[in-house]
Design a protein around this motif. Sequence first.
Motif, PDB file in Angstrom:
ATOM      1  N   LEU A   1     -23.165 -17.165  21.235  1.00 35.73           N
ATOM      2  CA  LEU A   1     -23.840 -15.931  20.861  1.00 35.73           C
ATOM      3  C   LEU A   1     -23.421 -14.799  21.790  1.00 35.73           C
ATOM      4  CD1 LEU A   1     -25.951 -14.720  18.952  1.00 35.73           C
ATOM      5  CD2 LEU A   1     -27.679 -15.296  20.651  1.00 35.73           C
ATOM      6  N   THR A   2     -22.897 -13.743  21.205  1.00 36.39           N
ATOM      7  CA  THR A   2     -22.522 -12.549  21.957  1.00 36.39           C
ATOM      8  C   THR A   2     -23.204 -11.348  21.319  1.00 36.39           C
ATOM      9  OG1 THR A   2     -20.578 -12.132  20.583  1.00 36.39           O
ATOM     10  CG2 THR A   2     -20.252 -13.528  22.538  1.00 36.39           C
ATOM     11  N   VAL A   3     -23.104 -10.219  21.978  1.00 34.33           N
ATOM     12  CA  VAL A   3     -23.697  -8.998  21.429  1.00 34.33           C
ATOM     13  C   VAL A   3     -23.042  -8.662  20.093  1.00 34.33           C
ATOM     14  CG1 VAL A   3     -24.010  -6.522  21.818  1.00 34.33           C
ATOM     15  CG2 VAL A   3     -24.314  -8.114  23.707  1.00 34.33           C
ATOM     16  N   GLU A   4     -21.727  -8.786  20.039  1.00 34.67           N
ATOM     17  CA  GLU A   4     -21.012  -8.458  18.808  1.00 34.67           C
ATOM     18  C   GLU A   4     -21.423  -9.370  17.657  1.00 34.67           C
ATOM     19  OE1 GLU A   4     -19.329  -9.106  21.707  1.00 34.67           O
ATOM     20  OE2 GLU A   4     -18.928  -7.030  22.269  1.00 34.67           O
ATOM     21  N   SER A   5     -21.561 -10.667  17.941  1.00 34.99           N
ATOM     22  CA  SER A   5     -21.928 -11.601  16.878  1.00 34.99           C
ATOM     23  C   SER A   5     -23.369 -11.386  16.420  1.00 34.99           C
ATOM     24  CB  SER A   5     -21.717 -13.044  17.327  1.00 34.99           C
ATOM     25  OG  SER A   5     -22.580 -13.381  18.384  1.00 34.99           O
ATOM     26  N   ALA A   6     -24.261 -11.043  17.348  1.00 34.26           N
ATOM     27  CA  ALA A   6     -25.649 -10.781  16.971  1.00 34.26           C
ATOM     28  C   ALA A   6     -25.739  -9.549  16.066  1.00 34.26           C
ATOM     29  CB  ALA A   6     -26.501 -10.584  18.217  1.00 34.26           C
ATOM     30  N   ILE A   7     -25.005  -8.502  16.413  1.00 31.37           N
ATOM     31  CA  ILE A   7     -25.010  -7.289  15.591  1.00 31.37           C
ATOM     32  C   ILE A   7     -24.348  -7.562  14.248  1.00 31.37           C
ATOM     33  CG2 ILE A   7     -24.077  -4.948  15.423  1.00 31.37           C
ATOM     34  CD1 ILE A   7     -24.541  -4.716  18.452  1.00 31.37           C
TER      35      ILE A   7
ATOM     36  N   ASP B   1     -34.472 -10.088  19.493  1.00 28.66           N
ATOM     37  CA  ASP B   1     -34.666 -11.355  20.198  1.00 28.66           C
ATOM     38  C   ASP B   1     -33.343 -11.910  20.712  1.00 28.66           C
ATOM     39  OD1 ASP B   1     -36.185 -13.626  21.082  1.00 28.66           O
ATOM     40  OD2 ASP B   1     -35.321 -14.733  19.381  1.00 28.66           O
ATOM     41  N   ARG B   2     -32.316 -11.848  19.880  1.00 27.32           N
ATOM     42  CA  ARG B   2     -31.001 -12.350  20.313  1.00 27.32           C
ATOM     43  C   ARG B   2     -30.427 -11.506  21.444  1.00 27.32           C
ATOM     44  NH1 ARG B   2     -28.604 -13.575  14.299  1.00 27.32           N
ATOM     45  NH2 ARG B   2     -29.517 -15.652  14.089  1.00 27.32           N
ATOM     46  N   LEU B   3     -30.574 -10.194  21.361  1.00 30.62           N
ATOM     47  CA  LEU B   3     -30.067  -9.330  22.426  1.00 30.62           C
ATOM     48  C   LEU B   3     -30.821  -9.570  23.727  1.00 30.62           C
ATOM     49  CD1 LEU B   3     -29.439  -5.993  20.484  1.00 30.62           C
ATOM     50  CD2 LEU B   3     -27.753  -7.692  21.222  1.00 30.62           C
ATOM     51  N   ASP B   4     -32.135  -9.814  23.638  1.00 29.80           N
ATOM     52  CA  ASP B   4     -32.899 -10.153  24.846  1.00 29.80           C
ATOM     53  C   ASP B   4     -32.429 -11.476  25.436  1.00 29.80           C
ATOM     54  OD1 ASP B   4     -34.424  -7.878  24.734  1.00 29.80           O
ATOM     55  OD2 ASP B   4     -36.129  -8.842  23.723  1.00 29.80           O
ATOM     56  N   ARG B   5     -32.172 -12.444  24.593  1.00 25.11           N
ATOM     57  CA  ARG B   5     -31.683 -13.744  25.050  1.00 25.11           C
ATOM     58  C   ARG B   5     -30.331 -13.613  25.728  1.00 25.11           C
ATOM     59  NH1 ARG B   5     -31.830 -17.844  20.511  1.00 25.11           N
ATOM     60  NH2 ARG B   5     -34.004 -17.244  20.634  1.00 25.11           N
TER      61      ARG B   5
END
Length: 126
Positions: free
Chosen positions: A47-53, A114-118
């Motif tokens: 999980l990365t910032v790019e994949s979460a977005i 939630d993913r970005l916080d993680r």
Amino acid sequence: MSTLSQETAPVLARPVPWWSRRRVILVLSVVVIPVLLAVLLNSYGPLTVESAIRMACATIAGQTVAIGGAATALVITITRRRNIAGIIVFTVILIGVVVYAASAMESAGYLLVDRLDRIAEADELN
């Protein structure tokens, strides 16, 4: 006499192409395209910032297509002068799709946060 028989000959209606039928549009836009977007743009790695977005944008795009497809099916129903029962059914379908899509978009936003916080917590630990 031949002109009379030609004038009274029944006019055959042109068949509707398969891609402009209401049910085909509805199934493609509400089920197939959102699932394809979710599968193609899912993150199968870490999980990365790019994949979460990317995953959140895929959800938003899929639900936007679903709303547009349901609205298109309703417009086709109205413009082809279907009976009132068909118009009511496709209106109810449109309302259901809009409510579900709004809920899915909202949860995609919460999931993105939630993913970005993680990700931020994992970066902090490293």
